[in-house]
Design a protein around this motif. Structure first.
Motif, PDB file in Angstrom:
ATOM      1  N   ALA A   1      36.731  57.543  29.603  1.00 14.78           N
ATOM      2  CA  ALA A   1      37.584  58.621  30.121  1.00 14.78           C
ATOM      3  C   ALA A   1      39.061  58.294  29.926  1.00 14.78           C
ATOM      4  O   ALA A   1      39.855  59.144  29.493  1.00 14.78           O
ATOM      5  N   LEU A   2      39.422  57.054  30.234  1.00 12.35           N
ATOM      6  CA  LEU A   2      40.813  56.622  30.043  1.00 12.35           C
ATOM      7  C   LEU A   2      41.248  56.802  28.592  1.00 12.35           C
ATOM      8  O   LEU A   2      42.326  57.337  28.308  1.00 12.35           O
ATOM      9  N   ARG A   3      40.403  56.341  27.685  1.00 16.36           N
ATOM     10  CA  ARG A   3      40.773  56.407  26.264  1.00 16.36           C
ATOM     11  C   ARG A   3      40.886  57.862  25.774  1.00 16.36           C
ATOM     12  O   ARG A   3      41.780  58.184  24.996  1.00 16.36           O
ATOM     13  N   TRP A   4      39.967  58.716  26.209  1.00 15.65           N
ATOM     14  CA  TRP A   4      40.056  60.112  25.760  1.00 15.65           C
ATOM     15  C   TRP A   4      41.259  60.821  26.384  1.00 15.65           C
ATOM     16  O   TRP A   4      41.919  61.627  25.731  1.00 15.65           O
ATOM     17  N   ALA A   5      41.526  60.537  27.647  1.00 17.67           N
ATOM     18  CA  ALA A   5      42.708  61.140  28.283  1.00 17.67           C
ATOM     19  C   ALA A   5      43.980  60.678  27.568  1.00 17.67           C
ATOM     20  O   ALA A   5      44.894  61.469  27.303  1.00 17.67           O
ATOM     21  N   HIS A   6      44.014  59.399  27.227  1.00 15.86           N
ATOM     22  CA  HIS A   6      45.160  58.834  26.518  1.00 15.86           C
ATOM     23  C   HIS A   6      45.336  59.481  25.148  1.00 15.86           C
ATOM     24  O   HIS A   6      46.461  59.633  24.644  1.00 15.86           O
ATOM     25  N   ALA A   7      44.196  59.873  24.527  1.00 20.00           N
ATOM     26  CA  ALA A   7      44.247  60.511  23.197  1.00 20.00           C
ATOM     27  C   ALA A   7      44.617  61.986  23.277  1.00 20.00           C
ATOM     28  O   ALA A   7      44.743  62.648  22.254  1.00 20.00           O
ATOM     29  N   GLY A   8      44.763  62.501  24.498  1.00 23.05           N
ATOM     30  CA  GLY A   8      45.227  63.874  24.651  1.00 23.05           C
ATOM     31  C   GLY A   8      44.194  64.879  25.132  1.00 23.05           C
ATOM     32  O   GLY A   8      44.513  66.043  25.374  1.00 23.05           O
ATOM     33  N   HIS A   9      42.948  64.433  25.285  1.00 23.33           N
ATOM     34  CA  HIS A   9      41.923  65.354  25.772  1.00 23.33           C
ATOM     35  C   HIS A   9      42.080  65.606  27.268  1.00 23.33           C
ATOM     36  O   HIS A   9      42.551  64.743  28.013  1.00 23.33           O
ATOM     37  N   LYS A  10      41.636  66.764  27.691  1.00 19.03           N
ATOM     38  CA  LYS A  10      41.476  67.040  29.116  1.00 19.03           C
ATOM     39  C   LYS A  10      40.172  66.382  29.550  1.00 19.03           C
ATOM     40  O   LYS A  10      39.106  66.655  28.969  1.00 19.03           O
ATOM     41  N   VAL A  11      40.249  65.499  30.541  1.00 17.94           N
ATOM     42  CA  VAL A  11      39.072  64.759  30.984  1.00 17.94           C
ATOM     43  C   VAL A  11      38.786  65.080  32.441  1.00 17.94           C
ATOM     44  O   VAL A  11      39.695  65.033  33.284  1.00 17.94           O
ATOM     45  N   ILE A  12      37.540  65.416  32.727  1.00 18.23           N
ATOM     46  CA  ILE A  12      37.138  65.648  34.115  1.00 18.23           C
ATOM     47  C   ILE A  12      36.168  64.546  34.521  1.00 18.23           C
ATOM     48  O   ILE A  12      35.065  64.449  33.997  1.00 18.23           O
ATOM     49  N   ILE A  13      36.628  63.703  35.430  1.00 21.06           N
ATOM     50  CA  ILE A  13      35.763  62.649  35.958  1.00 21.06           C
ATOM     51  C   ILE A  13      34.741  63.282  36.889  1.00 21.06           C
ATOM     52  O   ILE A  13      35.106  64.046  37.785  1.00 21.06           O
ATOM     53  N   GLY A  14      33.471  62.968  36.674  1.00 15.02           N
ATOM     54  CA  GLY A  14      32.428  63.436  37.581  1.00 15.02           C
ATOM     55  C   GLY A  14      31.859  62.296  38.399  1.00 15.02           C
ATOM     56  O   GLY A  14      31.749  61.172  37.917  1.00 15.02           O
ATOM     57  N   SER A  15      31.537  62.589  39.650  1.00 14.88           N
ATOM     58  CA  SER A  15      30.898  61.610  40.519  1.00 14.88           C
ATOM     59  C   SER A  15      30.070  62.386  41.523  1.00 14.88           C
ATOM     60  O   SER A  15      30.262  63.597  41.692  1.00 14.88           O
ATOM     61  N   ARG A  16      29.129  61.726  42.183  1.00 14.01           N
ATOM     62  CA  ARG A  16      28.432  62.422  43.263  1.00 14.01           C
ATOM     63  C   ARG A  16      29.422  62.772  44.366  1.00 14.01           C
ATOM     64  O   ARG A  16      29.267  63.746  45.074  1.00 14.01           O
ATOM     65  N   ASP A  17      30.456  61.945  44.476  1.00 13.69           N
ATOM     66  CA  ASP A  17      31.470  62.099  45.527  1.00 13.69           C
ATOM     67  C   ASP A  17      32.766  62.611  44.875  1.00 13.69           C
ATOM     68  O   ASP A  17      33.430  61.883  44.139  1.00 13.69           O
ATOM     69  N   ALA A  18      33.119  63.870  45.155  1.00 16.72           N
ATOM     70  CA  ALA A  18      34.275  64.488  44.491  1.00 16.72           C
ATOM     71  C   ALA A  18      35.568  63.711  44.766  1.00 16.72           C
ATOM     72  O   ALA A  18      36.446  63.603  43.902  1.00 16.72           O
ATOM     73  N   GLN A  19      35.708  63.180  45.976  1.00 12.83           N
ATOM     74  CA  GLN A  19      36.922  62.423  46.302  1.00 12.83           C
ATOM     75  C   GLN A  19      37.027  61.156  45.460  1.00 12.83           C
ATOM     76  O   GLN A  19      38.107  60.794  44.977  1.00 12.83           O
ATOM     77  N   ARG A  20      35.863  60.483  45.291  1.00 13.83           N
ATOM     78  CA  ARG A  20      35.851  59.270  44.464  1.00 13.83           C
ATOM     79  C   ARG A  20      36.240  59.621  43.023  1.00 13.83           C
ATOM     80  O   ARG A  20      36.969  58.872  42.357  1.00 13.83           O
ATOM     81  N   ALA A  21      35.763  60.762  42.558  1.00 13.08           N
ATOM     82  CA  ALA A  21      36.110  61.216  41.204  1.00 13.08           C
ATOM     83  C   ALA A  21      37.612  61.469  41.094  1.00 13.08           C
ATOM     84  O   ALA A  21      38.262  61.080  40.119  1.00 13.08           O
ATOM     85  N   GLN A  22      38.177  62.113  42.106  1.00 16.40           N
ATOM     86  CA  GLN A  22      39.611  62.414  42.089  1.00 16.40           C
ATOM     87  C   GLN A  22      40.444  61.137  42.118  1.00 16.40           C
ATOM     88  O   GLN A  22      41.459  61.025  41.417  1.00 16.40           O
ATOM     89  N   ASP A  23      39.993  60.163  42.915  1.00 16.91           N
ATOM     90  CA  ASP A  23      40.717  58.884  42.965  1.00 16.91           C
ATOM     91  C   ASP A  23      40.717  58.209  41.587  1.00 16.91           C
ATOM     92  O   ASP A  23      41.741  57.673  41.138  1.00 16.91           O
ATOM     93  N   ALA A  24      39.552  58.232  40.921  1.00 17.26           N
ATOM     94  CA  ALA A  24      39.473  57.608  39.591  1.00 17.26           C
ATOM     95  C   ALA A  24      40.367  58.355  38.604  1.00 17.26           C
ATOM     96  O   ALA A  24      41.023  57.737  37.749  1.00 17.26           O
ATOM     97  N   ALA A  25      40.408  59.673  38.724  1.00 20.23           N
ATOM     98  CA  ALA A  25      41.269  60.474  37.837  1.00 20.23           C
ATOM     99  C   ALA A  25      42.737  60.137  38.072  1.00 20.23           C
ATOM    100  O   ALA A  25      43.528  60.009  37.123  1.00 20.23           O
TER     101      ALA A  25
END
Lengths: 225, 225
Positions: free
Chosen positions: A24-48
């Motif tokens: 996800a980091l590498r694709w975001a760095h390359a310019g893609h829109k990346v949506i982190i998914g997790s069972r826990d939406a807050q955990r996903a947002q923190d990682a994003a």
């Protein structure tokens, strides 16, 4: 289908974990829109948020797995083997017509240096069967060190074998891999994912025997394109 | 067991074929006594004569498979997948206490670019089970081009993954591979042979897709020893 080379929105289910987070980091760095998914939406947002801080941008966002899959053009499955099937079932409705890139390695702890594929061959073939022909399942990235992915300045000395029954989908994933600095090859039909799924245990065995942190493979005999 | 690095007598069952013949040529050229095995003793002798002519020596001889296995310290199985089990059964009595190097690739024609391993994983594990613990079965050499083996002046840009439940036997085969100019690695337990057996189909798929004669793999991240 979108064209190879255009920017995509990519959901990474399990993107709060190491391997998914590195991709996800590498694709975001390359310019893609990346949506982190997790069972826990807050955990996903923190990682994003962490990814956005690293790249100094806003390409990453977070959501619960199902919402992440629904928002994306391409969905990446980067969860532990034990969660593979349940995660796919939980987001199946959001996958119709899309590419699902399965990064799952069927390791069976504690003997992770021993190949122990599920009955009948590769784990990803069961996922394609579960989802049916309406989803283009692609196998890739099983052998890439998460550690190297998360260090953006590191060259990764390991090629990606990309397998799919839809050759155009495989080529699209080859292009996505090259965008983040990886060597990548269209390695044939989805059944050939046996090699990439099993290879992770071989690389772990090599790491232990030869006391190195990250063995890998390179394909020889073909000029990189 | 003889020590690694000392000269051995090596029987190559299927040594009148391309892959076995290439390995036999290289070992004979390296100074080993090589006994070509075939179902037809005359055919074996003819193949041995060809090797001796190429190397300008007398290291190669020929015999029926059973006699070849009986004469050798190490036995190599280089027959088509369809003949694997019957050949092993026919020479089993001559294998006690020896290393059996299995080169067999479980290709299922006509779809040889599709991985189609036998039920339950690697083909070589069934051979180890058949022979029991009294024979040290080692898997190796499945991914090396026969064409390159038969040209003594060619550098072969493909590593050998060596798998065995007896790690010392695997190390001995790693040494035998290095003697004939190959990169080779102890890749763990025999179950890990799934990778080498399946990889041949992936390399065939790569050859076709990228229009090259001989793709291969190299292990990265470990300094060759």
């Amino acid at each position: 289908m979108s064209e190879v080379g255009t920017l995509k929105s990519i959901a990474v289910l399990g993107g709060a974990g190491k391997e998914g987070g590195g991709l996800a980091l590498r694709w975001a760095h390359a310019g893609h829109k990346v949506i982190i998914g997790s069972r826990d939406a807050q955990r996903a947002q923190d990682a994003a948020n962490e990814i956005n801080a690293k790249i100094g941008g806003t390409n990453a966002s977070g959501a619960a797995n199902g919402d992440a899959a629904a928002q994306a053009d391409i969905v990446v499955l980067a969860v532990p083997f034990s969660a593979q099937r349940a995660t796919v079932e939980s987001v199946a409705d959001a996958l119709a017509g899309k590419i699902l890139i399965d990064v799952t390695v069927p390791l069976v702890p504690p003997k992770v240096s021993r190949v122990q594929l599920p009955d009948g061959g590769s784990a990803v073939e069961a996922i394609q069967k579960l989802l049916g022909e309406g989803v283009k399942v692609v196998s890739a990235f099983q052998n890439i060190s998460a550690h190297h992915l998360t260090h953006l300045d590191e060259t990764i000395d390991c090629d990606v074998l990309v397998c799919a029954d839809d050759a155009a989908a495989a080529d699209e994933v080859v292009a996505l891999a090259k965008e983040i600095g990886l060597g990548a090859w269209n390695a044939g039909v989805l059944a050939n994912s046996v090699v990439s799924e099993a290879l992770t245990s071989v690389l772990i065995a090599l790491n232990r025997r030869y006391k190195v942190p990250d063995s890998g493979i390179r394909i020889t005999g073909i000029t990189p394109q």
